[in-house]
Design a protein around this motif. Structure first.
Motif, short mmCIF file in Angstrom:
data_model
loop_
_atom_site.label_atom_id
_atom_site.label_comp_id
_atom_site.label_asym_id
_atom_site.label_seq_id
_atom_site.Cartn_x
_atom_site.Cartn_y
_atom_site.Cartn_z
N LYS A 97 83.21 -45.83 -3.16
CA LYS A 97 82.24 -46.03 -2.09
C LYS A 97 81.89 -47.51 -2.02
O LYS A 97 81.72 -48.17 -3.04
N VAL A 98 81.78 -48.03 -0.79
CA VAL A 98 81.48 -49.44 -0.60
C VAL A 98 80.13 -49.56 0.12
O VAL A 98 79.94 -48.99 1.20
N TYR A 99 79.21 -50.27 -0.51
CA TYR A 99 77.89 -50.53 0.07
C TYR A 99 77.77 -52.02 0.39
O TYR A 99 78.23 -52.87 -0.39
N VAL A 100 77.14 -52.34 1.49
CA VAL A 100 76.85 -53.73 1.86
C VAL A 100 75.35 -53.86 2.07
O VAL A 100 74.78 -53.19 2.94
N ASP A 101 74.73 -54.67 1.23
CA ASP A 101 73.28 -54.87 1.29
C ASP A 101 72.52 -53.53 1.22
O ASP A 101 71.53 -53.31 1.91
N GLY A 102 73.05 -52.64 0.37
CA GLY A 102 72.39 -51.36 0.15
C GLY A 102 72.74 -50.28 1.16
O GLY A 102 72.34 -49.13 1.00
N GLN A 103 73.51 -50.62 2.20
CA GLN A 103 73.89 -49.65 3.23
C GLN A 103 75.35 -49.23 3.03
O GLN A 103 76.21 -50.07 2.79
N LEU A 104 75.60 -47.93 3.15
CA LEU A 104 76.97 -47.43 2.97
C LEU A 104 77.86 -47.94 4.10
O LEU A 104 77.60 -47.70 5.27
N LEU A 105 78.92 -48.63 3.72
CA LEU A 105 79.89 -49.14 4.70
C LEU A 105 81.09 -48.20 4.80
O LEU A 105 81.57 -47.91 5.90
#
Length: 199
Positions: A97-105
């Motif tokens: 799983k990839v998160y960017v700034d805490g949001q799931l991307l």
């Protein structure tokens, strides 16, 4: 009375398209205004859907022309990244799983480029076990298809070796049965060779 009702109904049906057009125009204006603000804040991934809304054929021509031009600018300025993860042995890993700034991307890696707003971001790559790797990435405006390489920590595998049972302790703290067995075998051998005399 009946003729008056017919006239009122005719006016109502005639006004329905006008109200619908007014609603569409209002939605176009609102989307254009939101898109402008989002563009200024460099939130390009949020601005793009708004620009798609205000560039529709139902929007007034001036708004549609502006939104179409802004949409082209956003597409050119938007950055995209591709994530590639490998384990400790160098094998590709997909279930990340990839998160960017805490949001799931991304719920898992797909090998395709995804849009990310320009600027500094914190990427977090999470394994099914809960282990994760974090990295700070500076995404440059207009950069396309940048590959982010991630080296993941080794997963802790559960030990499959069976547990050895403990040897039972002998009572009284004396020697176990092994010395007695060895002694008995030795005595039998001596008797067989006639070394020990029996009265």
């Amino acid at each position: 009375m009946r003729s008056r009702l017919v006239v009122l109904l005719g006016l109502a049906f005639a006004l329905v398209p006008c109200f619908a057009y007014a609603d569409e125009t209002g939605a176009c204006i609102e989307s254009a205004e939101k898109a402008q603000k989002l563009r200024r804040d460099k939130k390009l991934t949020e601005a793009r859907p708004q620009l798609l809304t205000c560039s529709r054929d139902v929007c007034p021509q001036q708004i549609r022309n502006d939104c179409t031009r802004w949409l082209s600018d956003v597409d050119n300025a938007m950055s995209t990244v591709t994530v590639r993860a490998r384990d400790a042995e160098g094998h590709d890993v997909i279930d990340v799983k990839v998160y960017v700034d805490g949001q799931l991307l991304m719920p898992q890696l797909q090998g395709t480029a995804v849009a990310v707003d320009p600027g500094q971001h914190k990427f977090r790559y999470e394994l099914p076990s809960g282990k994760s790797v974090e990295d700070t990435v500076l995404v440059v405006e207009g950069e396309k298809d940048r590959v982010l390489h991630v080296n993941l920590p080794a997963e802790t595998a559960a030990s499959s070796a069976p547990t050895q049972p403990e040897k039972p302790a002998t009572k009284g703290g004396g020697p176990g049965p092994v010395p007695w067995i060895i002694g008995g075998v030795g005595l039998a051998a001596l008797v067989g060779f006639g070394i020990v005399e029996i009265p």
